[in-house]
Scaffold this active site. Sequence first.
Site, mmCIF file in Angstrom:
data_model
loop_
_atom_site.group_PDB
_atom_site.id
_atom_site.type_symbol
_atom_site.label_atom_id
_atom_site.label_comp_id
_atom_site.label_asym_id
_atom_site.label_seq_id
_atom_site.Cartn_x
_atom_site.Cartn_y
_atom_site.Cartn_z
ATOM 1 C CD GLN A 223 -7.373 11.394 -6.909
ATOM 2 O OE1 GLN A 223 -8.144 11.449 -5.418
ATOM 3 N NE2 GLN A 223 -7.262 12.585 -7.679
ATOM 4 N NE ARG A 373 -15.715 16.863 -7.139
ATOM 5 C CZ ARG A 373 -17.018 16.178 -7.214
ATOM 6 N NH1 ARG A 373 -17.996 15.326 -6.452
ATOM 7 N NH2 ARG A 373 -17.460 15.910 -8.320
ATOM 8 C CB CYS A 374 -9.279 20.890 -2.578
ATOM 9 S SG CYS A 374 -7.297 20.471 -3.361
ATOM 10 C CD GLU A 743 -10.873 19.518 -8.027
ATOM 11 O OE1 GLU A 743 -10.240 19.009 -7.676
ATOM 12 O OE2 GLU A 743 -9.814 20.231 -9.032
HETATM 13 N N1 MCN Z 1 -16.574 17.303 -18.343
HETATM 14 C C1 MCN Z 1 -17.197 17.671 -19.635
HETATM 15 N N2 MCN Z 1 -17.074 19.635 -20.193
HETATM 16 C C2 MCN Z 1 -17.037 19.809 -19.927
HETATM 17 C C3 MCN Z 1 -15.689 19.609 -18.196
HETATM 18 C C4 MCN Z 1 -16.141 18.361 -17.775
HETATM 19 O O1 MCN Z 1 -18.426 16.793 -20.230
HETATM 20 N N3 MCN Z 1 -16.449 20.903 -20.103
HETATM 21 C C5 MCN Z 1 -16.985 15.856 -18.322
HETATM 22 C C6 MCN Z 1 -15.110 15.696 -18.129
HETATM 23 O O2 MCN Z 1 -15.460 14.842 -19.450
HETATM 24 C C7 MCN Z 1 -15.032 14.113 -17.804
HETATM 25 C C8 MCN Z 1 -16.576 15.285 -15.732
HETATM 26 O O3 MCN Z 1 -16.510 16.214 -16.506
HETATM 27 O O4 MCN Z 1 -15.533 12.703 -17.678
HETATM 28 C C9 MCN Z 1 -14.611 16.721 -15.068
HETATM 29 O O5 MCN Z 1 -14.354 16.606 -15.719
HETATM 30 P P1 MCN Z 1 -13.036 17.429 -15.644
HETATM 31 O O6 MCN Z 1 -13.211 18.384 -14.660
HETATM 32 O O7 MCN Z 1 -11.773 17.617 -16.666
HETATM 33 O O8 MCN Z 1 -11.833 17.061 -13.817
HETATM 34 P P2 MCN Z 1 -11.111 15.021 -14.494
HETATM 35 O O9 MCN Z 1 -11.803 14.366 -14.773
HETATM 36 O O10 MCN Z 1 -10.079 15.920 -14.328
HETATM 37 O O11 MCN Z 1 -11.354 15.007 -12.792
HETATM 38 C C10 MCN Z 1 -10.949 15.464 -11.289
HETATM 39 C C11 MCN Z 1 -11.987 16.118 -10.462
HETATM 40 C C12 MCN Z 1 -11.471 16.126 -9.114
HETATM 41 S S1 MCN Z 1 -9.857 16.760 -9.442
HETATM 42 C C13 MCN Z 1 -12.050 15.638 -7.986
HETATM 43 S S2 MCN Z 1 -11.020 15.647 -6.407
HETATM 44 C C14 MCN Z 1 -13.088 15.253 -8.367
HETATM 45 C C15 MCN Z 1 -13.792 15.363 -9.086
HETATM 46 O O12 MCN Z 1 -13.497 15.346 -10.432
HETATM 47 N N4 MCN Z 1 -12.739 13.564 -7.527
HETATM 48 C C16 MCN Z 1 -14.273 12.913 -8.403
HETATM 49 N N5 MCN Z 1 -15.229 13.941 -9.865
HETATM 50 C C17 MCN Z 1 -15.285 12.858 -8.762
HETATM 51 N N6 MCN Z 1 -16.378 12.175 -9.396
HETATM 52 C C18 MCN Z 1 -16.390 10.917 -9.099
HETATM 53 N N7 MCN Z 1 -17.503 10.655 -9.497
HETATM 54 N N8 MCN Z 1 -15.313 10.830 -8.494
HETATM 55 C C19 MCN Z 1 -14.381 11.119 -8.338
HETATM 56 O O13 MCN Z 1 -13.245 10.841 -6.726
HETATM 57 CU CU1 CUN Z 2 -7.803 18.384 -4.906
HETATM 58 S S1 CUN Z 2 -8.726 17.136 -4.640
HETATM 59 MO MO1 CUN Z 2 -8.858 16.892 -7.122
HETATM 60 O O1 CUN Z 2 -7.495 17.881 -6.839
HETATM 61 O O2 CUN Z 2 -8.465 15.091 -6.894
#
Ligand code: MCN
Ligand code: CUN
Length: 788
Positions: A223, A373-374, A743
């Site tokens: 990641q 996912r924490c 998360e």
């Molecule tokens: N998003 C959006 N509008 C927002 C916030 C987010 O449209 N206001 C969209 C983003 O553009 C992105 C998705 O939602 O496409 C997730 O965005 P974000 O909250 O920024 O999280 P990350 O992209 O950094 O993803 C990490 C998070 C984590 S830490 C874990 S653990 C997890 C999760 O995402 N692992 C996943 N969701 C997952 N989903 C899938 N399918 N697979 C994983 O391994």
């Molecule tokens: Cu703690 S699980 Mo996500 O932060 O990759």
Amino acid sequence: MIQCKTSKEIGGMGHSLKRKEDARFIQGKGRYVDDVKLPGMLYMDIVRSPYAYAKIKNINIDEAMKVPGVVAVVTGRDLEKYNLHWMPTLMSDTQMVLPTDTVMYQAQEVAAVIATSKYAARDGREAVRVEYEPMKPVIDPYKSLDPDAPVLRTDKEGKKDNHIWNWKVGDKQKTDDVFAKAEVVVKEQMHIPRIHVASIETCGCVADYDKVNNHLTMYMTTQAPHAIRTVIALVAGHVGLTEEKIRVISPDIGGGFGGKVPVYPGYVIAIAVSFLVGKPVKWIEDRSENLQADSFARDYHITAEMAGTKDGKILATRFKVLADHGYTDASANPSKFPTGMFSIATGSYDYDATYMECDAVYTNKPPGGVAYRCSFRVTEAVHAIERITDRFALEIGKDPAELRLQNFIKKEDFPWKSPTGWIYDSGDYHKGLLKAMDTVDYHQLRAEQAEKRKRGELMGIGLSTFTEVVGAGPSKDFDILGIKMFDSAEIRVHPTGKAIARFGTKSQGQGHETTYAQIIAEELGIPAENIQIEEGDTDTAPYGLGTYASRSTPTAGAAAAVASRKLRDKARKIAAYLLEVSEDDLEWEPGKFFVKGAPEKSKTIQEIVFASYTNHPPGMEAGFEATHYYDPPNLTFPSGAYICVVDIDKETGAIHVRRFVAIDDCGNIINPMIVQGQVHGGLTQGIAPAMYEELIYDEAGNILNGTFMDYLVPTAVESPKWETGHTVTPSPHHPIGAKGVGESPTVGAPPAIANAIVDALSPYGITHLDIPITPFKVWKALKEKGAI
Ligand code: MCN
Ligand code: CUN
């Protein structure tokens, strides 16, 4: 006048664009690490320890070497010769790559077998004979601090106990004073179980060392490709593998969920072997190895206390945590925060006295610490505050929804400084909860429950109104191994107005190829379908810390917006030049600049980009590219209001989740469909520890549920119909007002479910049950209370 397309037509922000990446995923065209096949590639399999704690007396590889196809067996002693038998963890602890003398947990890597096929490697693995001398392990974290407990980390000079660190925050004196005088004090002891992310794809890599060019290409399921490159350079720099000689490629990933943040010994062994034999080496874990040995999550033992008034005002909280880190502290936390963001545990409530303390200990269990996912320990924090809030409501006989509405931080009080020092950027907690209550018809449900209680039927309603903290992070406070936690975007627009954008993050299924394109589309007016998004190749992407802790939108998403705005500034200059007006005379509407008062005089972004390569103003740099490294001024604070309704069968303890309403607030939404998908998946991973998942060890340190026969991962069958909705409180400091969401549902769901179950059982004097709450636990509790 040129009519520009609307935001919806170009796939801008706020639209449910279908995910670009899905075309390849659903047609089997994804390229995962196990799809990487290189000429002459060797395969690696790993011998693992059957014991939780044992001396290695001898490793006999003779029979293994006779297996056709086996080319080498690597032990800790072999790696020791190159000083590659130890590595740093992301929390600046140390970890064996392969042991030389002692194994510290069941399923620990003991030796690696290298062969010409994966089957030969597996046969070779079965033929390695290891002689162990088992020792009595330390499994119970409470006993690990006993004076007579064996000291596990004898590798650390002068270490006299199994204590790792002590961390505290808050005002102890003030909090103790409030508790001493409070009308009401409640206390519960909780365990947030050790669990495991079961992503569809297990971990693995192909290490490809090219001796001639002294260059390593590392294909791996990570990641955080850039951070891993730096770690590899730190571990292997002394043998000549310096950072410019390392390319990490993270291809498509079949789910990460945090489990693909850490550096596992398998990666390092594969690199070492490829380095020594000069051939590519593939290592892919099997399902049981993934479940038994990879980074675990949670395992927090929490004593939670709340003090308040008889009429429901929360006055103070106290949390005492014992963290079981297993053999080493391999958490992926920001350096300054050994308990991650646990200190968000004061929750969504307005009070100013809290004290939190955590002790971390070593035991003979696999290492890890935050994955699944924490949001860096926010799951544990939210469970503690939301459970103890319900416990307080129960104590004083007040409706838990009413109690929450009474104590919420008010929307006009943001930005709000929490007693542990966080500055909550924004929120409207009342609105979220009222919407959730309205959606479930809360008062009607309470009336139904009252009726049912008269008949002895068990129905429960549980709430969770949580505050998340994501977007690590501002560089003044956030780093991993010293590397500041900014993130990056680089946008290149080609002469014909189509673009490629690269990021320091790495999607594992979150849909970044779609949502980043939407942000750029919105900012620049270039259709999202014409914007190619690339992540995961350290040779091409700008440096970033990766995707975890829901940080991609708060950091790299912001970088995309800021880089786009830099380009828009350039576009304005070019448009002014082309239209022969001053920049101040121009106005922007998505996709074009036009002259104020003369809208027929305009230049589209495509015309402007073309001019940047063909006819740019004298003195201006040619081309249309921008990079931004975004260092956020603050974290973002998403929130949610969840309500769960359960019916419980008194005779069997069977729990039926009748309804689950989740109202999330992640500020402005980039893609509503993707956010809904994130919430559905996250809620399922929330019901998992609440009702099913827990890694269980016996006294000898044997894992009792090391396969999917016994470790229960919920499927569609176990999942209720998720009812989702949202409120929108934009982040005031984020360039597009967005907060992370990935998360939130996993963080928020478990206490809603636990609270619903305890609510159903509360007439019988049950005030708390530890998750996972199984039918047996329910039945046993009812039996003990004489209810059945
Ligand atoms: N998003 C959006 N509008 C927002 C916030 C987010 O449209 N206001 C969209 C983003 O553009 C992105 C998705 O939602 O496409 C997730 O965005 P974000 O909250 O920024 O999280 P990350 O992209 O950094 O993803 C990490 C998070 C984590 S830490 C874990 S653990 C997890 C999760 O995402 N692992 C996943 N969701 C997952 N989903 C899938 N399918 N697979 C994983 O391994
Ligand atoms: Cu703690 S699980 Mo996500 O932060 O990759």
